[in-house]
Design a protein around this motif. Structure first.
Motif, PDB file in Angstrom:
ATOM      1  N   SER A   1      19.667  55.036  14.917  1.00 21.45           N
ATOM      2  CA  SER A   1      20.904  55.331  14.167  1.00 21.45           C
ATOM      3  C   SER A   1      20.639  56.781  13.598  1.00 21.45           C
ATOM      4  O   SER A   1      21.630  57.454  13.711  1.00 21.45           O
TER       5      SER A   1
ATOM      6  N   LEU B   1      26.355  51.013  23.217  1.00 19.52           N
ATOM      7  CA  LEU B   1      26.551  49.744  23.159  1.00 19.52           C
ATOM      8  C   LEU B   1      26.897  49.351  24.669  1.00 19.52           C
ATOM      9  O   LEU B   1      26.488  48.342  25.212  1.00 19.52           O
TER      10      LEU B   1
ATOM     11  N   GLN C   1      17.929  48.505  24.038  1.00 21.30           N
ATOM     12  CA  GLN C   1      19.085  47.690  23.580  1.00 21.30           C
ATOM     13  C   GLN C   1      18.780  48.325  21.872  1.00 21.30           C
ATOM     14  O   GLN C   1      18.736  47.465  21.147  1.00 21.30           O
TER      15      GLN C   1
ATOM     16  N   SER D   1      24.282  49.895  27.104  1.00 16.36           N
ATOM     17  CA  SER D   1      22.987  49.024  26.719  1.00 16.36           C
ATOM     18  C   SER D   1      23.483  47.638  27.651  1.00 16.36           C
ATOM     19  O   SER D   1      22.723  47.184  28.382  1.00 16.36           O
TER      20      SER D   1
ATOM     21  N   SER E   1      22.764  49.172  17.200  1.00 20.30           N
ATOM     22  CA  SER E   1      22.972  48.229  16.415  1.00 20.30           C
ATOM     23  C   SER E   1      24.553  48.479  15.964  1.00 20.30           C
ATOM     24  O   SER E   1      25.002  49.446  15.944  1.00 20.30           O
ATOM     25  N   ASN E   2      25.232  47.336  15.608  1.00 22.84           N
ATOM     26  CA  ASN E   2      26.429  47.413  15.208  1.00 22.84           C
ATOM     27  C   ASN E   2      26.851  47.479  13.906  1.00 22.84           C
ATOM     28  O   ASN E   2      27.931  47.939  13.447  1.00 22.84           O
ATOM     29  N   ASP E   3      25.743  47.774  13.074  1.00 23.17           N
ATOM     30  CA  ASP E   3      25.780  47.903  11.410  1.00 23.17           C
ATOM     31  C   ASP E   3      26.199  49.070  11.196  1.00 23.17           C
ATOM     32  O   ASP E   3      25.691  50.285  12.047  1.00 23.17           O
TER      33      ASP E   3
ATOM     34  N   MET F   1      18.335  45.377  10.136  1.00 21.04           N
ATOM     35  CA  MET F   1      18.142  46.146  11.195  1.00 21.04           C
ATOM     36  C   MET F   1      16.802  46.579  11.424  1.00 21.04           C
ATOM     37  O   MET F   1      15.784  46.777  10.608  1.00 21.04           O
ATOM     38  N   SER F   2      16.207  46.348  12.859  1.00 22.97           N
ATOM     39  CA  SER F   2      14.997  46.630  13.261  1.00 22.97           C
ATOM     40  C   SER F   2      14.579  48.319  13.017  1.00 22.97           C
ATOM     41  O   SER F   2      15.445  49.250  12.728  1.00 22.97           O
TER      42      SER F   2
ATOM     43  N   ARG G   1      28.005  55.421  19.128  1.00 27.48           N
ATOM     44  CA  ARG G   1      27.385  53.971  19.036  1.00 27.48           C
ATOM     45  C   ARG G   1      28.212  52.949  20.002  1.00 27.48           C
ATOM     46  O   ARG G   1      27.701  52.452  20.823  1.00 27.48           O
TER      47      ARG G   1
ATOM     48  N   ASN H   1      16.228  50.293  15.898  1.00 26.52           N
ATOM     49  CA  ASN H   1      17.671  50.338  15.457  1.00 26.52           C
ATOM     50  C   ASN H   1      18.000  51.424  14.331  1.00 26.52           C
ATOM     51  O   ASN H   1      18.743  52.245  14.322  1.00 26.52           O
ATOM     52  N   HIS H   2      17.010  51.583  13.394  1.00 19.04           N
ATOM     53  CA  HIS H   2      17.169  52.600  12.381  1.00 19.04           C
ATOM     54  C   HIS H   2      16.845  54.025  12.785  1.00 19.04           C
ATOM     55  O   HIS H   2      17.526  54.974  12.632  1.00 19.04           O
TER      56      HIS H   2
END
Ligand code: SF4
Length: 382
Positions: free
Chosen positions: A9, A347, A377, A350, A380-382, A1-2, A343, A5-6
């Motif tokens: 989240s 998404l 963007q 996005s 993230s899906n995580d 995860m970038s 999320r 993204n972190h």
């Protein structure tokens, strides 16, 4: 995860649960005159009132990247700890470095009338000069306000903003703010409560935008309006010459939920006229310059995504604010949306922004919205 993204989240997590403040942090923040204080032009802004005169932040900048709201909720798992100059968002084993916007220099300024400038302008999301006029919405008169809205209670108790802003005052305030911090402000965002005469309300907004456009020509300050549409759609014609973009908030796409959650809007303007207004606005202002405002968390994901897609295909950018239960609103006890829900919406948003090349309404500044994160963007899906 970038790292983006972190941080996104973490924003989803605090949109889903609010934040609380450690007493040592509050003491430090209260004593620090360089950081901005929360102001309440649009609503009470907290689920649990923090106490009269207690200074708290209005935004939290996560890891230097992501603008998130500081909506106080005393049972939140997220706690703001540390000091005003070295603060963290902390939960069990997680910790993020956070910062806060600086206190705008214009907050100490006076207008030529001798009035405090901050009664006219409020700085939002660090880079936006917010103007809110009128400070009353007539739906509150008949108990038909949007159920999530706390404008009425805020203006009665915790707001120090003017109820009405004339064009010359708005323009003077913007001029002073920009002159004091020319690198900081990217845009003016004009917003306001609703008048019973929709044309009169829209024309009042046009007058303010016209004056700001006249007094600050060719500058780098964009001008954006969030407003109910007029009844007479020919009033939209002047808009492109005085402002950059127009957002109109349908709030809820599902027809029945729209009627129950926004009874005033549904009764006096109506969903089908809203859609006509969006079509006319795109014709006049252009694809990508008109925004449909939604509140995420009050209708099923399927209908919200259906609405976002419907408008995107029309050339209207979906702008998504996340529901927060505000003290004093009808929905003050309603649960916030879950992280997974947000999320999922983020998404979908996005994908639409990418497909249609959309940009956010107030890039980098929307503390309660998913727009900038969708544009980047960042989900993230995580
Ligand atoms: S239109 Fe709805 S959200 Fe906007 S000020 Fe009025 S009651 Fe609040």
């Amino acid at each position: 995860m970038s790292s983006l993204n972190h941080a996104v989240s973490a924003k989803l997590s605090i949109l889903s649960s609010g934040v609380r403040f450690h007493p040592d942090f509050l003491k430090s923040y209260g004593e620090d005159s360089t950081r901005i204080e929360k102001r309440r032009a649009y609503g009470t802004g907290d689920t649990i009132p923090i106490g009269v005169g207690v200074k708290i932040p209005q935004e939290i900048i996560i890891s230097g990247k992501v603008m998130a709201p500081a909506n106080h909720q005393s049972d939140s798992p997220w706690e703001v700890i540390g000091t005003a100059s070295e603060a963290y968002l902390s939960r069990e084993n997680e910790r993020f470095a956070i910062t806060f916007p600086s206190r705008p220099r214009c907050y100490d300024s006076k207008l030529s009338s001798g009035e405090d400038l901050k009664r006219v302008a409020t700085i939002y999301g660090d880079s936006t000069i917010g103007l809110f006029s009128p400070g009353h919405c007539y739906y509150f008169n008949t108990d038909s306000e949007c159920r999530f809205c706390s404008l009425g209670p805020a203006r009665k108790s915790v707001s120090d903003h003017r109820m009405s802003i004339r064009p010359a005052l708005a323009s003077e305030a913007v001029g002073i703010a920009v002159a004091l911090e020319p690198e900081r402000f990217k845009r003016v965002l004009l917003n306001g409560g609703t008048l019973p005469d929709y044309d009169q309300g829209f024309q009042m907004h046009l007058e303010i935008l016209r004056e700001i456009s006249r007094s600050h020509p060719g500058g780098t300050i964009e001008r954006h309006l969030i407003s109910m549409p007029p009844s007479d759609l020919s009033l939209l014609r002047e808009f492109p010459s005085i402002a950059n973009s127009l957002a109109m908030s349908l709030e809820i796409y599902d027809k029945n939920l729209f009627e129950s959650i926004c009874p005033g809007k549904a009764r006096d303007y109506g969903r089908s006229r809203f859609i006509d207004a969006f079509k006319a606005a795109v014709d006049i202002i252009g694809r990508g310059n008109v925004y449909a405002g939604f509140v995420a968390g009050l209708e099923p994901a399927e209908s919200l995504i259906e609405g976002m897609t419907f408008f995107a295909e029309m050339g209207v950018v979906p702008a998504v604010a996340v529901f927060h239960p505000d003290d004093g609103s009808k929905f003050s006890e309603m649960a916030r949306p879950s992280i997974d829900f947000l999320r999922h919406i983020g998404l979908a948003q996005s994908a639409l922004y990418k497909q249609f090349g959309f940009r956010p309404l107030i890039e980098g500044s929307g503390r309660n919205s998913l727009d900038t994160e969708a544009f980047l963007q960042g989900f993230s899906n995580d």
